[in-house]
Write an enzyme that holds these catalytic residues in place. Structure first.
Site, PDB file in Angstrom:
ATOM      1  CE  LYS A 101      -1.500 -11.328 -34.948  1.00 58.35           C
ATOM      2  NZ  LYS A 101      -0.338 -10.514 -34.587  1.00 58.35           N
TER       3      LYS A 101
ATOM      4  NE  ARG B 262       9.352 -11.909 -38.944  1.00 62.01           N
ATOM      5  CZ  ARG B 262       9.636 -11.124 -37.914  1.00 62.01           C
ATOM      6  NH1 ARG B 262      10.809 -11.195 -37.323  1.00 62.01           N
ATOM      7  NH2 ARG B 262       8.754 -10.270 -37.461  1.00 62.01           N
TER       8      ARG B 262
HETATM    9  N1  BES Z   1       0.414  -9.428 -38.957  1.00 60.23           N
HETATM   10  C1  BES Z   1       1.240  -9.091 -37.858  1.00 60.23           C
HETATM   11  C2  BES Z   1       1.662  -7.633 -37.855  1.00 60.23           C
HETATM   12  C3  BES Z   1       0.590  -6.598 -37.682  1.00 60.23           C
HETATM   13  C4  BES Z   1       0.380  -6.016 -36.447  1.00 60.23           C
HETATM   14  C5  BES Z   1      -0.157  -6.175 -38.736  1.00 60.23           C
HETATM   15  C6  BES Z   1      -0.586  -5.062 -36.287  1.00 60.23           C
HETATM   16  C7  BES Z   1      -1.133  -5.203 -38.595  1.00 60.23           C
HETATM   17  C8  BES Z   1      -1.347  -4.648 -37.369  1.00 60.23           C
HETATM   18  C9  BES Z   1       2.509  -9.943 -37.863  1.00 60.23           C
HETATM   19  O1  BES Z   1       2.403 -11.190 -38.427  1.00 60.23           O
HETATM   20  C10 BES Z   1       2.888 -10.141 -36.432  1.00 60.23           C
HETATM   21  O2  BES Z   1       2.147 -10.736 -35.727  1.00 60.23           O
HETATM   22  N2  BES Z   1       4.040  -9.598 -36.064  1.00 60.23           N
HETATM   23  C11 BES Z   1       4.524  -9.705 -34.737  1.00 60.23           C
HETATM   24  C12 BES Z   1       5.995  -9.993 -34.833  1.00 60.23           C
HETATM   25  C13 BES Z   1       6.596 -10.418 -33.524  1.00 60.23           C
HETATM   26  C14 BES Z   1       6.067 -11.744 -33.131  1.00 60.23           C
HETATM   27  C15 BES Z   1       8.097 -10.456 -33.683  1.00 60.23           C
HETATM   28  C16 BES Z   1       4.291  -8.386 -34.017  1.00 60.23           C
HETATM   29  O3  BES Z   1       4.307  -7.337 -34.673  1.00 60.23           O
HETATM   30  O4  BES Z   1       4.041  -8.395 -32.835  1.00 60.23           O
HETATM   31 ZN    ZN Z   2       1.768 -12.672 -37.032  1.00 58.53          ZN
END
Ligand code: BES
Ligand code: ZN
Ligand code: ZN
Length: 502
Positions: free
Chosen positions: A279, A353
């Site tokens: 991230k 997931r």
């Molecule tokens: N934990 C995150 C989602 C999230 C985003 C929670 C903002 C709370 C606030 C999740 O694991 C994630 O990183 N999702 C990605 C998915 C993508 C890689 C398909 C996302 O939302 O960008």
């Molecule tokens: Zn994630």
């Protein structure tokens, strides 16, 4: 909160603070005339002049008046038009009262219940909404400031002022409200804990403490056991971590045969760096809250343990952090989940997931006849619905409609998104595996939840993506910024309703 309840009338009450709801048309208010003549003519004048506001959720504090030595302060709560008032308004208004009670450091207070009733909101309803709303509003985030000089502000006594309604019922209503609020607040505190202080092991310890308090059956699986079972989903997310993963199972047995339990499945990622699909630094802050789904399930279990509804429940939480190291899983890896289905990892940040895949399969194996999974799963749900709406998917209209009735009662906004055959095709598109974990960014809330759906089969199922609603960026009527404990109340309310169906 240790709370005493007694029923009194305002003439006989002796209190630090009396909470009174006030509407535009006070003549419609039962007992207003006797209340204002008890307090003095000036009161009616102040309300007419607007010095006591009737605007919805506006609070006005009236100070100590010498003639009323036993009634030190009144806290008026504006309710606008009584006929328009919803339960959500009343709960939110009590949330603001809770904040005020904390700010005033009162140790004891009274609520005139009748001043909040409407044609559809009974005295008992008001008592419930007060217990819940005040309990939620009163919450503050535990912190680690060394300069803290916080004094003990615990409320020791509450007087419920009412002449209508069955007193035992009214008191019970308030108590159930407090049970709901306390469970939400505990979920909030779990979410607010820093990730170095809440690991998967800590989360499992918390679940064990719930189990011993409420007599749940509990099972905690560690890394070696997950390896034995072949839980490649949770294990691959955990692969780069120093901290061991935990698969937490709690069973609430309403009946000995444990027939048709509902499965509550939570994402318990205690920190999400994104892994090798790292991230950006600004999106990483706040990822201590990536176990909000687990907190929602545990909070609901606490209420279920307290109220003991006539419905079997199996709760399964997959917990790990998602870290980077030389042992971590990578994009391009192909993994085998507990179900046997293989997954091509395209993005290690789509880790929730993978954890939920194994947890869901396990819940089914433990007998879950219906399933609700709760997870801070995608940023996509925030793009689609904003920060105040939980996104949902479901494979069963009837099951979902029943759930929405519970969400309506708790006033937690849920919006269902579509999951089409073409969405499923994209989730199943891979040259090397059965599924891929990241089909693209367009509409990716659907791909996140839809991926979990691949492990559900025909079982009635609801997916709840709380990425937007689990953490509040600013204070709101029912609490401070930070963990909200969203879905604790709706899940518990839904299970209670299922228990009443039989
Ligand atoms: N934990 C995150 C989602 C999230 C985003 C929670 C903002 C709370 C606030 C999740 O694991 C994630 O990183 N999702 C990605 C998915 C993508 C890689 C398909 C996302 O939302 O960008
Ligand atoms: Zn994630
Ligand atoms: Zn995540």
């Amino acid at each position: 909160m240790n709370i005493l309840k007694e029923a009194k009338t305002f003439e006989t009450i002796s209190t630090e603070l009396l909470v009174v709801g006030v509407t535009k048309h006070r003549e419609q208010m039962q007992n207003w005339t006797s209340f204002s003549s008890f307090y003095g003519e000036s009161l009616d004048m102040w309300v007419s002049a607007g010095d006591v506001s009737t605007e919805l959720k506006k609070l006005t504090k009236l100070p100590f008046v010498k003639e009323h030595a036993n009634l030190k302060r009144i806290l008026f709560v504006g309710l606008d038009e009584r006929k328009n008032l919803t339960e959500g308004d009343v709960r939110a208004a009590f949330g603001l009262v809770g904040k005020e009670l904390r700010a005033l450091k009162v140790k004891e207070y009274s609520i005139w219940l009748e001043s909040f009733t409407t044609e559809t909101i009974s005295v008992t309803d008001v008592a419930f909404l007060a217990g819940e709303g005040i309990g939620l509003g009163y919450y503050s985030i535990p912190h680690y400031k060394t300069t803290s000089n916080e004094v003990d502000k615990r409320i020791e006594a509450v007087h419920l002022v009412t002449t209508a309604g069955d007193l035992d019922e009214v008191v019970a209503g308030f108590e159930v409200g407090v049970i709901y609020a306390d469970a939400v607040n505990e979920a909030r505190s779990l979410i607010n804990l820093p990730p170095n202080l809440l690991t998967a092991t800590d989360l499992a310890n918390y679940a064990e403490s719930l189990a011993s308090e409420y007599n749940f059956e509990v099972e905690i699986l560690g890394k070696a056991q997950l390896e034995e079972l072949g839980m490649g989903g949770i294990l691959s997310v955990n692969q780069g971590s120093y901290e061991e993963p935990r698969l937490i199972t709690l069973k609430y047995k309403a009946t000995d045969d444990f027939e048709n339990p509902i499965g509550l499945v939570g994402k318990g990622v205690t920190y999400d760096t994104g892994g090798y699909s790292l991230k950006p630094k600004d999106s990483m802050v706040g990822m201590k809250g990536d176990m909000g789904g687990a907190a929602a399930v545990l909070g609901a279990m606490k209420i279920i343990g307290e109220l003991r509804p006539n419905k079997n429940v199996v709760a399964v939480i997959g917990s790990t952090d998602n870290m980077v190291s030389d042992t971590a899983f990578k994009p391009d890896d192909v993994i085998t989940t507990y179900s046997g289905k293989t997954v091509e990892v395209l993005n290690t940040d789509a880790e929730g997931r993978l954890v939920l895949a194994d947890a869901t399969t396990y819940a089914k194996q433990q007998g879950a006849a219906s399933l609700i999974d709760v997870a801070t799963l995608t940023g996509g749900v925030i793009t689609a619905l904003g920060m105040d709406k939980t996104g949902a998917l479901s494979n069963d209209d009837e099951f979902f409609a029943a759930f929405m009735e519970a969400a309506g009662e708790t006033d937690e906004f849920v919006w269902r998104m579509p999951l089409t055959e073409s969405d499923k095709k994209r989730i199943r598109k891979s040259d090397v595996a059965d599924l891929n974990n990241s089909p693209g960014r367009d509409g990716h809330m659907i791909f996140g939840g839809g991926f979990v759906g691949e492990f559900v089969g025909e079982t009635p199922w609801i997916h709840l993506d709380i990425a937007g609603t689990s953490d509040a960026v600013a204070a709101h009527d029912l609490g401070p910024k930070g963990g909200t404990g969203v879905m604790v109340r709706t899940l518990a309310n839904f299970v209670q309703r299922l228990g009443e169906e039989k």
